[in-house]
Design a protein around this motif. Structure first.
Motif, PDB file in Angstrom:
ATOM      1  N   GLU A 309     -17.093  15.471  49.980  1.00 30.63           N
ATOM      2  CA  GLU A 309     -16.611  15.073  51.322  1.00 30.63           C
ATOM      3  C   GLU A 309     -17.251  13.774  51.774  1.00 30.63           C
ATOM      4  O   GLU A 309     -16.660  12.999  52.505  1.00 30.63           O
ATOM      5  N   ARG A 310     -18.475  13.538  51.327  1.00 24.37           N
ATOM      6  CA  ARG A 310     -19.174  12.299  51.703  1.00 24.37           C
ATOM      7  C   ARG A 310     -18.899  11.175  50.703  1.00 24.37           C
ATOM      8  O   ARG A 310     -19.587  10.149  50.722  1.00 24.37           O
ATOM      9  N   GLY A 311     -17.959  11.403  49.811  1.00 27.75           N
ATOM     10  CA  GLY A 311     -17.537  10.351  48.879  1.00 27.75           C
ATOM     11  C   GLY A 311     -18.460  10.177  47.680  1.00 27.75           C
ATOM     12  O   GLY A 311     -18.419   9.143  47.000  1.00 27.75           O
ATOM     13  N   VAL A 312     -19.310  11.167  47.398  1.00 30.81           N
ATOM     14  CA  VAL A 312     -20.245  11.042  46.261  1.00 30.81           C
ATOM     15  C   VAL A 312     -19.825  11.991  45.149  1.00 30.81           C
ATOM     16  O   VAL A 312     -19.709  13.203  45.357  1.00 30.81           O
ATOM     17  N   SER A 313     -19.613  11.443  43.946  1.00 30.11           N
ATOM     18  CA  SER A 313     -19.231  12.331  42.839  1.00 30.11           C
ATOM     19  C   SER A 313     -20.474  12.964  42.219  1.00 30.11           C
ATOM     20  O   SER A 313     -21.565  12.393  42.238  1.00 30.11           O
ATOM     21  N   SER A 314     -20.252  14.138  41.676  1.00 31.80           N
ATOM     22  CA  SER A 314     -21.319  14.830  40.942  1.00 31.80           C
ATOM     23  C   SER A 314     -20.600  15.661  39.884  1.00 31.80           C
ATOM     24  O   SER A 314     -19.395  15.882  39.993  1.00 31.80           O
ATOM     25  N   PRO A 357     -26.401   2.663  34.805  1.00 31.22           N
ATOM     26  CA  PRO A 357     -27.546   1.767  34.664  1.00 31.22           C
ATOM     27  C   PRO A 357     -27.463   0.511  35.548  1.00 31.22           C
ATOM     28  O   PRO A 357     -28.499  -0.001  35.978  1.00 31.22           O
ATOM     29  N   LEU A 358     -26.252   0.039  35.823  1.00 30.06           N
ATOM     30  CA  LEU A 358     -26.133  -1.175  36.641  1.00 30.06           C
ATOM     31  C   LEU A 358     -25.893  -0.849  38.119  1.00 30.06           C
ATOM     32  O   LEU A 358     -25.550  -1.729  38.911  1.00 30.06           O
ATOM     33  N   GLN A 359     -26.065   0.410  38.467  1.00 35.31           N
ATOM     34  CA  GLN A 359     -25.893   0.857  39.850  1.00 35.31           C
ATOM     35  C   GLN A 359     -26.871   0.099  40.767  1.00 35.31           C
ATOM     36  O   GLN A 359     -28.045  -0.038  40.448  1.00 35.31           O
ATOM     37  N   ASP A 360     -26.360  -0.421  41.929  1.00 30.57           N
ATOM     38  CA  ASP A 360     -27.288  -1.155  42.803  1.00 30.57           C
ATOM     39  C   ASP A 360     -28.074  -0.183  43.686  1.00 30.57           C
ATOM     40  O   ASP A 360     -27.736   0.995  43.797  1.00 30.57           O
ATOM     41  N   GLU A 361     -29.117  -0.736  44.308  1.00 28.07           N
ATOM     42  CA  GLU A 361     -30.005   0.125  45.105  1.00 28.07           C
ATOM     43  C   GLU A 361     -29.267   0.794  46.243  1.00 28.07           C
ATOM     44  O   GLU A 361     -29.528   1.948  46.584  1.00 28.07           O
ATOM     45  N   ALA A 362     -28.315   0.061  46.845  1.00 28.73           N
ATOM     46  CA  ALA A 362     -27.578   0.622  47.993  1.00 28.73           C
ATOM     47  C   ALA A 362     -26.823   1.892  47.566  1.00 28.73           C
ATOM     48  O   ALA A 362     -26.797   2.884  48.303  1.00 28.73           O
ATOM     49  N   THR A 363     -26.253   1.877  46.370  1.00 27.12           N
ATOM     50  CA  THR A 363     -25.519   3.063  45.884  1.00 27.12           C
ATOM     51  C   THR A 363     -26.488   4.235  45.693  1.00 27.12           C
ATOM     52  O   THR A 363     -26.194   5.362  46.087  1.00 27.12           O
ATOM     53  N   GLU A 365     -29.245   4.735  47.234  1.00 25.43           N
ATOM     54  CA  GLU A 365     -29.657   5.235  48.565  1.00 25.43           C
ATOM     55  C   GLU A 365     -28.527   6.036  49.208  1.00 25.43           C
ATOM     56  O   GLU A 365     -28.775   7.035  49.884  1.00 25.43           O
ATOM     57  N   THR A 366     -27.267   5.613  48.996  1.00 26.40           N
ATOM     58  CA  THR A 366     -26.135   6.362  49.558  1.00 26.40           C
ATOM     59  C   THR A 366     -26.092   7.774  48.979  1.00 26.40           C
ATOM     60  O   THR A 366     -25.873   8.750  49.695  1.00 26.40           O
ATOM     61  N   VAL A 367     -26.316   7.875  47.669  1.00 28.43           N
ATOM     62  CA  VAL A 367     -26.312   9.197  47.016  1.00 28.43           C
ATOM     63  C   VAL A 367     -27.436  10.053  47.610  1.00 28.43           C
ATOM     64  O   VAL A 367     -27.233  11.226  47.955  1.00 28.43           O
ATOM     65  N   ALA A 370     -26.562  11.160  51.145  1.00 31.03           N
ATOM     66  CA  ALA A 370     -25.485  12.159  51.131  1.00 31.03           C
ATOM     67  C   ALA A 370     -26.035  13.510  50.685  1.00 31.03           C
ATOM     68  O   ALA A 370     -25.670  14.551  51.240  1.00 31.03           O
ATOM     69  N   LEU A 371     -26.953  13.494  49.713  1.00 30.48           N
ATOM     70  CA  LEU A 371     -27.492  14.765  49.242  1.00 30.48           C
ATOM     71  C   LEU A 371     -28.357  15.419  50.319  1.00 30.48           C
ATOM     72  O   LEU A 371     -28.232  16.606  50.596  1.00 30.48           O
ATOM     73  N   ARG A 372     -29.200  14.605  50.961  1.00 32.56           N
ATOM     74  CA  ARG A 372     -30.062  15.163  52.028  1.00 32.56           C
ATOM     75  C   ARG A 372     -29.177  15.746  53.148  1.00 32.56           C
ATOM     76  O   ARG A 372     -29.430  16.838  53.626  1.00 32.56           O
ATOM     77  N   ASP A 373     -28.119  14.999  53.537  1.00 30.97           N
ATOM     78  CA  ASP A 373     -27.230  15.472  54.622  1.00 30.97           C
ATOM     79  C   ASP A 373     -26.487  16.741  54.205  1.00 30.97           C
ATOM     80  O   ASP A 373     -26.263  17.641  55.012  1.00 30.97           O
TER      81      ASP A 373
END
Ligand SMILES: Cc1ncc(COP(=O)(O)O)c(C=O)c1O
Length: 376
Positions: A309-314, A357-363, A365-367, A370-373
């Motif tokens: 729902e928060r747009g994060v895949s797992s 591996p090329l994921q930026d820091e902002a991504t 932090e978003t993950v 989203a997990l904490r929320d």
């Protein structure tokens, strides 16, 4: 979970040039890139022989078939021959054992590393004795199984060890690269792997030149001369085009693996104190290459839905332990009397987060947010 287009953009010029060279020489089967990749991988892994194969699954089958030929002088193992492995893995691990003629003897995992539990390996051997012919550890999620313990059990009992290194290219245990520790190793170059090609591909590694010799026959129909063959073979060669792509990607593997480790360290730092979440532990003395960054969580399915729902895949690797699948049922595999409680529990609790591996820091932090929320 992974951004393959971003990885391609990162090395586009070199990949385009490598593919162009293939278009110019037109040697699609056993072209020069295949031998070059095998040599480069042998020195990278510190092993005498690397042989390109059409997939990681075929590399596993080839290793087991070659062992039956070399150790038993038989084309296949018999159903009475037992190969110890984990049920908490991708289907191909157990499937390869069935296809080699042997029977998988599933034993439970260590709940911390998710890898084969050496104590369970030892008791399975005590129970089944001489029927056990080998052990197939899987270095799940990019972390080495306890190879010191597994190799000492194998050496004591004269068993072979085929390492399933599909998820752990570049990882080490005790100062040696995984895939160079056992009797043979099987790597996968499936596109999403740490070292992924542009299609299917794999590699078999071994220090045993007799096994290497047989595998080289088996990948091309079973003979040194393909018009006059010795064994029941396959068409299981690595494509020239895949080898060309992999030669480029191999240059980046250490850099990409250390980027994966840095992302994992950030995830663990941020998530270790979140209630209901257990971050991955890794053994001292072995390098984890984080093919997956996998948490153990309570309420896994609702957490996964909340992340979505928060747009994060797992992803869930793996929802069904092998012994629960139809293909391994009806006498095709063996499970200890006490069952496999840790494998079954892991299947309901694991959740893998995005690991690019090329994921930026902002991504990253978003993950984390989203997990904490989602847990709160
Ligand atoms: C643990 C494991 N073993 C074997 C394989 C099979 O590799 P491939 O897909 O290259 O056949 C994979 C990956 O797909 C895997 O993750």
């Amino acid at each position: 979970m992974l951004d393959l287009a971003r990885q391609y953009a990162h090395m586009k010029e070199e990949i385009d040039a490598a593919i162009t060279r293939c278009l110019e020489h037109q040697r699609w089967i056993f072209g020069p890139e295949v031998g070059e990749l095998e040599d480069r991988m042998s020195s990278y892994l510190g092993i005498a022989n690397c042989i390109g194969t059409s997939s990681g699954t075929e590399a596993l089958v080839l290793a087991l078939r070659a062992l039956a030929i070399v150790r038993r002088d038989e084309e296949y193992w018999s159903r009475e021959s037992l190969v110890i492995t984990t049920a908490f893995t991708f289907t191909a691990t157990g499937d390869a054992i069935l296809r080699s003629g042997a029977t998988p003897l599933f034993v439970d995992i260590d709940p911390v590393s998710f890898n084969l539990d050496p104590v369970a390996v030892r008791s399975a051997i005590d129970e089944h004795g001489e029927k056990v012919v080998g052990i197939m550890p899987v270095h799940l999620y990019g972390q080495g199984a306890d190879m010191d313990a597994i190799m000492s059990i194998a050496d004591e009992r004269g068993l072979f060890v085929v390492e399933d290194v599909a998820q752990a290219f570049g990882a080490e245990a005790g100062g040696r690269r995984l895939g160079a520790v056992g009797t043979a190793g099987a790597f996968s170059f499936f596109p999403s792997k740490n070292l992924g090609g542009f299609g299917d591909g794999g590699m078999l590694s071994t220090n045993d030149s007799t096994i290497a010799d047989v595998v080289r026959m088996l990948i091309k129909h079973g003979g040194r001369d393909k018009y006059n063959v010795d064994h029941i073979g396959y068409n299981a060669r690595l494509d020239t085009l895949q080898a060309a792509v992999l030669l480029v990607r191999l240059v980046y593997i250490d850099e990409f693996n250390s980027k994966r480790r840095a992302i994992a360290a950030r995830y663990s730092d941020a998530l270790a104190s979140v209630s209901g979440v257990t971050t991955p532990a890794f053994n001292e003395g072995s390098s984890h290459v984080f093919h997956q960054y996998t948490l153990r969580v309570s309420n896994r399915d609702s957490l996964q839905a909340a992340l979505k729902e928060r747009g994060v895949s797992s992803m869930v690797y793996y929802p069904h332990p092998l012994h629960k699948m139809k293909v391994f049922g009806t006498g095709r595999s063996i499970v200890p009397a006490g069952g496999l409680p840790e494998s079954e529990r892991a299947a309901t609790e694991v959740l893998s987060l995005p690991m690019e591996p090329l994921q930026d820091e902002a991504t990253t932090e978003t993950v984390i947010c989203a997990l904490r929320d989602s847990v709160a």
